[in-house]
Each structure stands twice: as C-alpha cells, then as structure tokens.
Design an enzyme around this catalytic site. Sequence first.
Site, mmCIF file in Angstrom:
data_model
loop_
_atom_site.group_PDB
_atom_site.id
_atom_site.type_symbol
_atom_site.label_atom_id
_atom_site.label_comp_id
_atom_site.label_asym_id
_atom_site.label_seq_id
_atom_site.Cartn_x
_atom_site.Cartn_y
_atom_site.Cartn_z
ATOM 1 N N LYS A 46 43.753 23.216 -31.441
ATOM 2 C CA LYS A 46 44.908 24.041 -31.821
ATOM 3 C C LYS A 46 46.056 23.707 -30.888
ATOM 4 O O LYS A 46 45.916 23.746 -29.663
ATOM 5 C CB LYS A 46 44.559 25.531 -31.729
ATOM 6 C CG LYS A 46 45.745 26.430 -32.018
ATOM 7 C CD LYS A 46 45.370 27.597 -32.880
ATOM 8 C CE LYS A 46 46.520 28.516 -33.209
ATOM 9 N NZ LYS A 46 47.141 29.161 -32.058
ATOM 10 N N PRO A 78 43.521 32.851 -33.774
ATOM 11 C CA PRO A 78 43.123 33.750 -32.682
ATOM 12 C C PRO A 78 44.307 34.500 -32.070
ATOM 13 O O PRO A 78 45.371 33.922 -31.854
ATOM 14 C CB PRO A 78 42.495 32.802 -31.657
ATOM 15 C CG PRO A 78 42.999 31.446 -31.991
ATOM 16 C CD PRO A 78 43.337 31.428 -33.445
ATOM 17 N N CYS A 108 48.544 27.250 -25.930
ATOM 18 C CA CYS A 108 48.876 28.473 -25.209
ATOM 19 C C CYS A 108 50.072 28.252 -24.281
ATOM 20 O O CYS A 108 50.089 27.320 -23.471
ATOM 21 C CB CYS A 108 47.674 28.948 -24.401
ATOM 22 S SG CYS A 108 48.027 30.520 -23.630
HETATM 23 C C1 FMN Z 1 48.888 38.500 -28.772
HETATM 24 C C2 FMN Z 1 48.647 37.056 -29.090
HETATM 25 C C3 FMN Z 1 47.495 36.431 -28.635
HETATM 26 C C4 FMN Z 1 47.249 35.066 -28.939
HETATM 27 N N1 FMN Z 1 46.105 34.483 -28.506
HETATM 28 C C5 FMN Z 1 45.834 33.196 -28.830
HETATM 29 C C6 FMN Z 1 44.622 32.568 -28.439
HETATM 30 O O1 FMN Z 1 43.748 33.169 -27.817
HETATM 31 N N2 FMN Z 1 44.440 31.271 -28.796
HETATM 32 C C7 FMN Z 1 45.367 30.562 -29.519
HETATM 33 O O2 FMN Z 1 45.159 29.394 -29.841
HETATM 34 N N3 FMN Z 1 46.511 31.140 -29.924
HETATM 35 C C8 FMN Z 1 46.759 32.433 -29.603
HETATM 36 N N4 FMN Z 1 47.904 33.018 -30.040
HETATM 37 C C9 FMN Z 1 48.779 32.274 -30.953
HETATM 38 C C10 FMN Z 1 48.406 32.561 -32.416
HETATM 39 O O3 FMN Z 1 47.119 32.090 -32.719
HETATM 40 C C11 FMN Z 1 49.408 31.891 -33.390
HETATM 41 O O4 FMN Z 1 49.410 30.521 -33.156
HETATM 42 C C12 FMN Z 1 50.816 32.442 -33.239
HETATM 43 O O5 FMN Z 1 50.809 33.838 -33.069
HETATM 44 C C13 FMN Z 1 51.662 32.082 -34.473
HETATM 45 O O6 FMN Z 1 51.017 32.506 -35.656
HETATM 46 P P1 FMN Z 1 51.321 33.925 -36.361
HETATM 47 O O7 FMN Z 1 52.806 33.996 -36.600
HETATM 48 O O8 FMN Z 1 50.520 33.875 -37.630
HETATM 49 O O9 FMN Z 1 50.869 34.986 -35.428
HETATM 50 C C14 FMN Z 1 48.172 34.341 -29.720
HETATM 51 C C15 FMN Z 1 49.336 34.988 -30.177
HETATM 52 C C16 FMN Z 1 49.569 36.317 -29.878
HETATM 53 C C17 FMN Z 1 50.804 36.972 -30.421
#
Ligand code: FMN
Length: 369
Positions: A167, A43, A128
């Site tokens: 998560k 997400p 978060c």
């Molecule tokens: C703009 C943004 C919004 C995010 N919103 C959520 C969220 O709503 N819930 C959540 O569990 N993680 C959230 N995350 C974390 C991501 O799910 C993920 O764990 C993190 O970005 C690392 O993975 P990635 O490098 O593939 O993005 C968010 C990250 C970003 C950058």
Amino acid sequence: MAAAAEHRNTGQATADPSCSAGPQVTGLQIGPRSLQTRYFLAPLAGYTHLAFRIMLRRLGGVGLATTDLVQARMLLSETRKSLELVATNDEDRPLSVQIFSGCPGDLVGAARWLQDRGYEGIDINMGCPVARINGAGGGARLMCDVAGAVEMVARVIDAVDLPVTVKMRLGWDDNRITAPELAARLEDAGTAAVTVHGRTRQQGFGGTVCRRLLRETVQAVRRMPVIANGDIRTVHDAQTMFAETGCAAVAVGRGAMLDPWIFRRLIQAERGETPSDPSPDEQMAFLIDHFSLMRQQHGDYSCILFRKFAAWYGCVLGIPEDLEDRLRRFESVAEFDEITEQVRRRHGERRRQIPTALIRVPDGPVSHW
Ligand SMILES: Cc1cc2nc3c(=O)[nH]c(=O)nc-3n(C[C@H](O)[C@H](O)[C@H](O)COP(=O)(O)O)c2cc1C
C-alpha cells in the site's frame, strides 16, 4: 523466487458465478486468492479492528479487508498490542495483515511469523505519512528510494509463499511522484497487487486525490491489479474511480466509517439494483452489535475503546447530542444499554449528517499522530 513467480500477473477481474454476493458481481483474483468483489476496506488505524471488520462483512460486499498497520518488530516480540491488531477469526475472511518497518529483516521475520500462524496475505505499508514512522525509514519514506523499496519487498516475497501486496501513495511530494515506476518494478519482483492512495505524502490528507496519476500507475503495470484509494464516499465516487483510472478494485477507508452500508450499496448498484438505505432498526443493530463484538475481544475495556466511535455514530445515526455526549463518556455495559434504549426511543430527533471531518486524520505531513 518460485512463489513470487506464481503470484505474478494473476490479477484478473472475474465474473464469479459462485459469488455469494450475486452472479453479476465481478470478483478479482490476487495471486492465489479469489476475492468475490472489487470493493476493499482500506485500513484505518484505531478503527478497522476485528469487531468493525466483522460488522462490515455481515452487511455484505467487502471483497478484502486489511488489518491496521502493525509494527513488524512489535509483532515478532508478540506484544499485547500487536497481537490484538492481528486478532482474527473465521468470519473475518479474506484478510491481509499490514506490516511496516524500515528494517527488511524485521519485515521478513514478521511475514514468516504470519505465514506460520495461517494468515493468508501480507500487505506492506509504504503510505503512512506519520513522522515517527517515516523517521524510522518506514511508511511513505520507502517511496523515496524505489530500488531499496523493491529490494525490501522482494525479500519478503522470497521468504514466504503468501501473496504480498503493497500500500503506497503517489510519492513523497509533487516533485517525487514514484508510484508508476515503483508499481512497475514491484510487479517485476512478484508483488501480487498494489493499493495506491492518490495523494502524496506531503499532501497528508489534504487537497484532492489525483486520478490522473492513479491512471498512470495503472498504465505502468502489465497485469498486476492496482487498487485505487482515496475519497470514495458514494457509489458514484467508486464508479467514476473505475472509469477514470482503469483500476482493478477500489479501497474505501473513511467512507466505510461514514457509511458502513457503502459496500452493500456498491454490490447492489453493480447488480443493477437501487442501493438501499438501512432501516432505523438496522442502524441500531449495527451500533449494538459492534459494541458487543468489541466486548468479546476486549471485555470491559471496550467501554473506553468504543467512546471514540461516539462522534461518528452520533452523526451517521442521527443520535441526539445529549446522548452522543453520554456515549463519549459511558463507563459500563449497563449504561451503554440504557443510552441505546433512549437512542432507539428518540430516533429521528436529530438529522443524519456525515461530515468527513469527523474522522481525525494526521494533520499535515510532519504531525505526530
Ligand atoms: C485515522 C486513519 C488511520 C489510517 N490508518 C492506516 C493504516 O493503518 N494503514 C494504511 O495503509 N493506511 C492508513 N490510513 C490511510 C487509509 O487507509 C486511506 O489510504 C486514506 O484514508 C484515504 O482513503 P479514504 O479517503 O477512503 O479514507 C489511515 C487513515 C486514517 C484517516
């Protein structure tokens, strides 16, 4: 606890011959859910809404998607914003809804609310880093109190028959790495799977993902699937994540924004095919259909909502800068159509480039997101 016991230890990688993604693609069982691929959408609040999820699913390869995080109390109050966040349809499957709260009663209530309305999976946010959410005892704050966090999740598991997943991050900071212990105890409590972002809360989104600690988390559980997350941008990143951590699946967040075709590439690679690049027509269709799906849900307000996508569409699709600038400010559907027509005509004028910095992240652990 019966439902929780049923969900326990059912995380198995499966070669699913009925998988529409192709016979060689390995699926995954999470509780009662048979997922067709091991490539999940993580997400990204504000981005991975219904329209974007559907667009990714249409490209193929998404094994599971999760909604943006929804405040449990807001969901129980059925605020307009929370109902928009949980909006879904038949094409948007399989889906988990992510809820968060520092209050167990609210989490239980929200989980029951979701079950009563036919949702199929609940994900609890413990990752978060945002100060406002941590201050209220939710998000990554939960990882500081392993016993309390497990107790909270167990209450949700007891309250519903749906698979409950969590998560999390690696822990609060380098001195408090709790993911391995927490994952093991969550498994004992009947959690169906955990997704671990391989950073601490203190790291925010900086530094690098620690694959060694992700592997330790995988090794700490018996059979519950651990889904590894963080910085997967390419097929190679995903392959090395599997190899180095032993994870059951990977979750891709920002990588899906930077390359919406990443899930398709992942299944192509798994089948032994050469991952293909989208044609210019496919790229344009993605942009236009994404906006069109947003309009179905949000009507004219989509003109405002869509603007935040302008910068990354600009880079990912190589949209000339003057047109990208107009996409940031457009006010009507007619204007959108006119801009996209020009984008189509001027294709190739600007080189594609995909800097990760494009996606705004909470800047440091104490920021107000
Ligand atoms: C703009 C943004 C919004 C995010 N919103 C959520 C969220 O709503 N819930 C959540 O569990 N993680 C959230 N995350 C974390 C991501 O799910 C993920 O764990 C993190 O970005 C690392 O993975 P990635 O490098 O593939 O993005 C968010 C990250 C970003 C950058």
